[in-house]
Scaffold this motif. Structure first.
Motif, PDB file in Angstrom:
ATOM      1  N   GLY A 240      19.222 -41.239  -2.945  1.00  0.00           N
ATOM      2  CA  GLY A 240      19.335 -41.244  -4.398  1.00  0.00           C
ATOM      3  C   GLY A 240      18.342 -40.344  -5.096  1.00  0.00           C
ATOM      4  N   PHE A 241      17.319 -39.864  -4.389  1.00  0.00           N
ATOM      5  CA  PHE A 241      16.360 -38.955  -5.003  1.00  0.00           C
ATOM      6  C   PHE A 241      17.048 -37.629  -5.320  1.00  0.00           C
ATOM      7  CE2 PHE A 241      13.271 -35.452  -4.415  1.00  0.00           C
ATOM      8  CZ  PHE A 241      12.468 -35.711  -5.516  1.00  0.00           C
ATOM      9  N   SER A 242      16.885 -37.172  -6.547  1.00  0.00           N
ATOM     10  CA  SER A 242      17.565 -35.949  -6.977  1.00  0.00           C
ATOM     11  C   SER A 242      16.614 -34.961  -7.647  1.00  0.00           C
ATOM     12  CB  SER A 242      18.699 -36.297  -7.953  1.00  0.00           C
ATOM     13  OG  SER A 242      18.181 -36.990  -9.086  1.00  0.00           O
ATOM     14  N   GLY A 243      15.315 -35.116  -7.361  1.00  0.00           N
ATOM     15  CA  GLY A 243      14.336 -34.278  -8.056  1.00  0.00           C
ATOM     16  C   GLY A 243      13.727 -33.189  -7.213  1.00  0.00           C
ATOM     17  N   ALA A 244      14.465 -32.661  -6.232  1.00  0.00           N
ATOM     18  CA  ALA A 244      13.894 -31.643  -5.344  1.00  0.00           C
ATOM     19  C   ALA A 244      13.423 -30.416  -6.120  1.00  0.00           C
ATOM     20  CB  ALA A 244      14.917 -31.245  -4.280  1.00  0.00           C
ATOM     21  N   GLY A 245      14.224 -29.988  -7.104  1.00  0.00           N
ATOM     22  CA  GLY A 245      13.836 -28.824  -7.889  1.00  0.00           C
ATOM     23  C   GLY A 245      12.578 -29.066  -8.687  1.00  0.00           C
ATOM     24  N   ALA A 246      12.491 -30.215  -9.330  1.00  0.00           N
ATOM     25  CA  ALA A 246      11.297 -30.561 -10.102  1.00  0.00           C
ATOM     26  C   ALA A 246      10.076 -30.658  -9.198  1.00  0.00           C
ATOM     27  CB  ALA A 246      11.514 -31.879 -10.847  1.00  0.00           C
ATOM     28  N   ALA A 247      10.247 -31.229  -8.002  1.00  0.00           N
ATOM     29  CA  ALA A 247       9.138 -31.358  -7.066  1.00  0.00           C
ATOM     30  C   ALA A 247       8.618 -29.979  -6.661  1.00  0.00           C
ATOM     31  CB  ALA A 247       9.574 -32.163  -5.844  1.00  0.00           C
ATOM     32  N   ALA A 248       9.536 -29.060  -6.369  1.00  0.00           N
ATOM     33  CA  ALA A 248       9.126 -27.709  -5.983  1.00  0.00           C
ATOM     34  C   ALA A 248       8.373 -27.021  -7.116  1.00  0.00           C
ATOM     35  CB  ALA A 248      10.351 -26.896  -5.577  1.00  0.00           C
ATOM     36  N   ALA A 249       8.850 -27.202  -8.352  1.00  0.00           N
ATOM     37  CA  ALA A 249       8.182 -26.579  -9.495  1.00  0.00           C
ATOM     38  C   ALA A 249       6.780 -27.133  -9.705  1.00  0.00           C
ATOM     39  CB  ALA A 249       9.021 -26.787 -10.750  1.00  0.00           C
ATOM     40  N   LEU A 250       6.591 -28.396  -9.374  1.00  0.00           N
ATOM     41  CA  LEU A 250       5.291 -29.047  -9.535  1.00  0.00           C
ATOM     42  C   LEU A 250       4.384 -28.874  -8.319  1.00  0.00           C
ATOM     43  CD1 LEU A 250       6.567 -32.367 -11.144  1.00  0.00           C
ATOM     44  CD2 LEU A 250       5.181 -30.619 -12.292  1.00  0.00           C
ATOM     45  N   GLY A 251       4.910 -28.262  -7.254  1.00  0.00           N
ATOM     46  CA  GLY A 251       4.113 -28.085  -6.054  1.00  0.00           C
ATOM     47  C   GLY A 251       3.889 -29.375  -5.291  1.00  0.00           C
ATOM     48  N   VAL A 252       4.866 -30.278  -5.348  1.00  0.00           N
ATOM     49  CA  VAL A 252       4.752 -31.600  -4.715  1.00  0.00           C
ATOM     50  C   VAL A 252       5.695 -31.669  -3.521  1.00  0.00           C
ATOM     51  CG1 VAL A 252       5.246 -34.067  -5.027  1.00  0.00           C
ATOM     52  CG2 VAL A 252       4.011 -32.791  -6.799  1.00  0.00           C
ATOM     53  N   THR A 253       5.208 -32.179  -2.410  1.00  0.00           N
ATOM     54  CA  THR A 253       6.031 -32.407  -1.220  1.00  0.00           C
ATOM     55  C   THR A 253       6.664 -33.785  -1.302  1.00  0.00           C
ATOM     56  OG1 THR A 253       4.631 -31.007   0.169  1.00  0.00           O
ATOM     57  CG2 THR A 253       6.011 -32.646   1.286  1.00  0.00           C
ATOM     58  N   VAL A 254       7.976 -33.853  -1.131  1.00  0.00           N
ATOM     59  CA  VAL A 254       8.683 -35.126  -1.057  1.00  0.00           C
ATOM     60  C   VAL A 254       9.201 -35.272   0.364  1.00  0.00           C
ATOM     61  CG1 VAL A 254      10.531 -36.574  -1.961  1.00  0.00           C
ATOM     62  CG2 VAL A 254       9.309 -34.996  -3.485  1.00  0.00           C
ATOM     63  N   SER A 255       8.804 -36.341   1.044  1.00  0.00           N
ATOM     64  CA  SER A 255       9.155 -36.464   2.447  1.00  0.00           C
ATOM     65  C   SER A 255       9.315 -37.926   2.826  1.00  0.00           C
ATOM     66  CB  SER A 255       8.067 -35.826   3.323  1.00  0.00           C
ATOM     67  OG  SER A 255       8.421 -35.879   4.693  1.00  0.00           O
ATOM     68  N   ALA A 256      10.204 -38.162   3.792  1.00  0.00           N
ATOM     69  CA  ALA A 256      10.448 -39.525   4.283  1.00  0.00           C
ATOM     70  C   ALA A 256      10.750 -39.451   5.769  1.00  0.00           C
ATOM     71  CB  ALA A 256      11.612 -40.173   3.534  1.00  0.00           C
ATOM     72  N   THR A 257      10.721 -40.602   6.402  1.00  0.00           N
ATOM     73  CA  THR A 257      11.115 -40.689   7.794  1.00  0.00           C
ATOM     74  C   THR A 257      11.882 -41.982   8.008  1.00  0.00           C
ATOM     75  OG1 THR A 257      10.363 -40.575  10.090  1.00  0.00           O
ATOM     76  CG2 THR A 257       8.984 -41.824   8.552  1.00  0.00           C
ATOM     77  N   GLN A 258      12.528 -42.088   9.145  1.00  0.00           N
ATOM     78  CA  GLN A 258      13.233 -43.307   9.534  1.00  0.00           C
ATOM     79  C   GLN A 258      12.371 -44.039  10.547  1.00  0.00           C
ATOM     80  OE1 GLN A 258      16.505 -45.001   8.917  1.00  0.00           O
ATOM     81  NE2 GLN A 258      14.994 -46.362   9.849  1.00  0.00           N
ATOM     82  N   VAL A 259      11.946 -45.243  10.207  1.00  0.00           N
ATOM     83  CA  VAL A 259      11.119 -46.002  11.148  1.00  0.00           C
ATOM     84  C   VAL A 259      11.858 -46.189  12.460  1.00  0.00           C
ATOM     85  CG1 VAL A 259      11.904 -48.264  10.302  1.00  0.00           C
ATOM     86  CG2 VAL A 259       9.677 -48.056  11.437  1.00  0.00           C
ATOM     87  N   ARG A 260      11.100 -46.083  13.570  1.00  0.00           N
ATOM     88  CA  ARG A 260      11.694 -46.211  14.896  1.00  0.00           C
ATOM     89  C   ARG A 260      10.862 -47.153  15.763  1.00  0.00           C
ATOM     90  NH1 ARG A 260      15.778 -42.901  16.278  1.00  0.00           N
ATOM     91  NH2 ARG A 260      16.386 -41.447  14.630  1.00  0.00           N
TER      92      ARG A 260
END
Length: 344
Positions: A272-292
């Motif tokens: 549902g996160f849709s802010g990839a463009g805004a994150a790039a403009a702000l210099g912010v890394t958005v990242s997730a993983t799947q617990v294993r």
């Protein structure tokens, strides 16, 4: 409904025969599993609840239709257990009958019903098992695996090389010592572990939760507390290094402006996160993983649980036979720590 042949031995388990609300959970007889090569059979003493339990019960209705389970009923939900080794396959050397162990069972490989933790007996791949921390009881041990592994794999050590299908890049934890970390949903299962890990690693922690959890979170080490019912954290917080959003979902983008350039936003539920463009403009890394599942990491974490460096908070406990009530408690929300099922 699928007709299931019963094995010679049965056990009590909680199953559902159709997707739905807590009312579909039924405490009934089920075939007792046998360990396959590489597995052990655990006599379960406690089961920890996690969001995938109710996602599965509901049929993962928030996923795109092509990802949703089709339902090979009846299904035994659940992943997190603590108990005693009842038997071991002939090729398993690291565990013996009578050993106390804990595990997150077959996750995410068993996400659609192959983990089968809401039961008196569970078969588990030995690689996903670790000795139960001696300093805590089965209920607290069962409350740890998925939530603690999630916080650990997001924040400290990924521990695997499996790609995340939701993002092109491998998730990488960031240094925490001397940093400022905001944790949203800080009182819940993942959140209360994230607070403790961040403090243990030397971070300054801002905890976001409802007001009734303030003393609990300060006791776990939170330096600042924001009651989201009174103050929107994105309105008052700036220049943090990392946001752990244990709630995640479409609203996680609101935390982008709380971060300094070069900061990171880790949504535990990234759909549902849709802010990839805004994150790039702000210099912010958005990242997730799947617990294993990882027996090796649970063994490492067991030492921190054993000596009290990390504590498991229990919101409430219910007998296995009352699993329906435990899911009703989960549906009510505002959980402080973990909900646990117990088996005599």
């Amino acid at each position: 409904m699928k007709v299931e042949a019963m094995s010679a031995e049965t056990m009590k388990a909680v199953r559902f025969h159709a997707f739905g609300g807590p009312e579909v959970l039924v405490y009934e007889d089920a075939p007792k599993p046998e360990p396959r090569p590489g597995e052990i059979l655990v006599r379960v003493h406690a089961v920890g609840l996690n969001p995938p339990d109710w996602y599965l019960r509901e049929g993962y209705r928030t996923l795109p239709p092509e990802w949703q389970p089709k339902g090979a009923f009846p299904i035994i939900p659940g992943t997190d257990i603590s108990g005693v080794v009842e038997a071991a396959a002939g090729d398993v050397e690291e565990f013996a009958v009578g050993d106390e162990v804990y595990s997150m069972v077959r996750f995410p490989s068993g996400v659609f019903g192959d983990s089968k933790a809401y039961a008196e007996y569970v078969s588990v791949p030995a690689a996903e098992v670790a000795p139960k921390p001696a300093g805590i009881d089965h209920s607290h041990a069962a409350g740890a695996p998925m939530s603690l592994l999630t916080a650990w794999q997001f924040m400290v050590e990924l521990g695997h090389d499996e790609p995340n299908p939701l993002q092109p890049n491998r998730h990488r934890p960031v240094p925490l010592d001397g940093k400022t970390v905001l944790i949203n949903g800080a009182a819940g299962g993942v959140g209360h572990f994230a607070v403790q890990i961040a403090k243990w690693k030397g971070a300054r922690v801002i905890a976001v939760a409802s007001g009734k959890h303030e003393s609990f979170l300060r006791d776990l080490g939170a330096d600042e507390f924001i009651d989201y019912r009174k103050t929107a954290p994105e309105d008052v917080v700036r220049d943090v290094d990392l946001v752990i959003d244990s709630v995640g979902g479409p609203t996680t983008g609101r935390f982008l402006h709380t971060l300094k350039r070069g900061g990171a936003l880790f949504p535990v539920f990234p759909l549902g996160f849709s802010g990839a463009g805004a994150a790039a403009a702000l210099g912010v890394t958005v990242s997730a993983t799947q617990v294993r599942s990882s027996g090796a990491q649970l063994q490492e974490l067991g030492r921190l649980l054993d000596d009290g460096t990390i504590r498991v908070a229990i919101d409430s406990t219910f007998p296995l036979a009352e699993a329906r009530r435990s899911h009703e408690r989960a549906d009510h929300g505002h959980i402080q720590g973990k909900i646990v099922l117990t088996i005599e």
